[in-house]
Design an enzyme around this catalytic site. Structure first.
Site, short mmCIF file in Angstrom:
data_model
loop_
_atom_site.label_atom_id
_atom_site.label_comp_id
_atom_site.label_asym_id
_atom_site.label_seq_id
_atom_site.Cartn_x
_atom_site.Cartn_y
_atom_site.Cartn_z
N HIS A 74 0.81 -1.22 0.00
CA HIS A 74 0.00 0.00 0.00
C HIS A 74 0.85 1.27 0.00
O HIS A 74 0.30 2.37 -0.13
CB HIS A 74 -0.94 0.01 1.22
CG HIS A 74 -0.22 0.30 2.49
ND1 HIS A 74 0.62 -0.62 3.09
CD2 HIS A 74 -0.19 1.41 3.26
CE1 HIS A 74 1.13 -0.07 4.19
NE2 HIS A 74 0.66 1.16 4.31
N HIS A 89 1.58 6.81 -0.03
CA HIS A 89 0.90 5.92 0.92
C HIS A 89 -0.57 5.83 0.52
O HIS A 89 -1.35 6.74 0.80
CB HIS A 89 1.04 6.50 2.33
CG HIS A 89 0.53 5.60 3.41
ND1 HIS A 89 -0.82 5.44 3.68
CD2 HIS A 89 1.19 4.82 4.29
CE1 HIS A 89 -0.95 4.59 4.68
NE2 HIS A 89 0.25 4.20 5.07
#
Length: 167
Positions: A74, A89
């Site tokens: 992620h 992120h």
């Protein structure tokens, strides 16, 4: 030297270099202060912007080297040829999904060019399972730059400048 040469001297910039950061995802730019996680909204890990994403891929926003792609896929870091340390992120609390909804394309320590695919993702699944899909894009070594100029509006991955840094 002509009579008019002094008339048309261009004003010199107070900065010696401009570094453009392109959009790693398509979507809409959101103020970093509006991200529902204090680590980003209070700029603890750096300054930047967030993106409310559309599409299904995260691209390299700069020419450089992938530092680390987290096991949960992620988030990743990338260091540019000019020394910019950038962190992307995807979403908030997406680490809890342990990689579900993400497919890693690039590898740690891989050299990449603007527009190279780093990670593919399933936006519908992530909208359903993540606390937020707002994606912070931050410069973690922001103190090395004299100024940051942030863009706003709708952006296209690999095409739109989202931030400019000045030395």
């Amino acid at each position: 030297m002509s009579f008019f040469s002094g008339f048309f001297n261009k004003k010199k910039s107070k900065y010696s270099k401009k570094i453009d950061i392109l959009a790693p995802l398509s979507g809409d730019i959101i103020n970093i202060e509006d991200v529902p996680d204090v680590v980003f909204s209070k700029k603890i890990v750096g300054d930047g912007i967030a993106i409310n994403p559309t599409g299904n891929k995260i691209l390299a926003p700069i020419n450089g080297t992938i530092g680390k792609i987290l096991n949960s896929m992620h988030a990743f870091s990338i260091i540019s040829e000019e020394g910019v340390e950038l962190f992307v992120h995807f979403g908030i609390d997406t680490v809890k999904l342990r990689g579900e909804g993400f497919k890693q394309i690039a590898q740690d320590n891989q050299k990449v060019k603007i527009g190279d695919t780093i990670i593919l993702f399933d936006l519908n699944l992530l909208k359903e399972k993540a606390r937020s899909i707002l994606t912070p894009v931050v410069i973690s070594n922001i103190e090395k730059f004299k100024n940051i100029e942030k863009s706003s509006g709708t952006i296209i991955a690999g095409k739109t400048i989202i931030m400019s840094l000045y030395n």
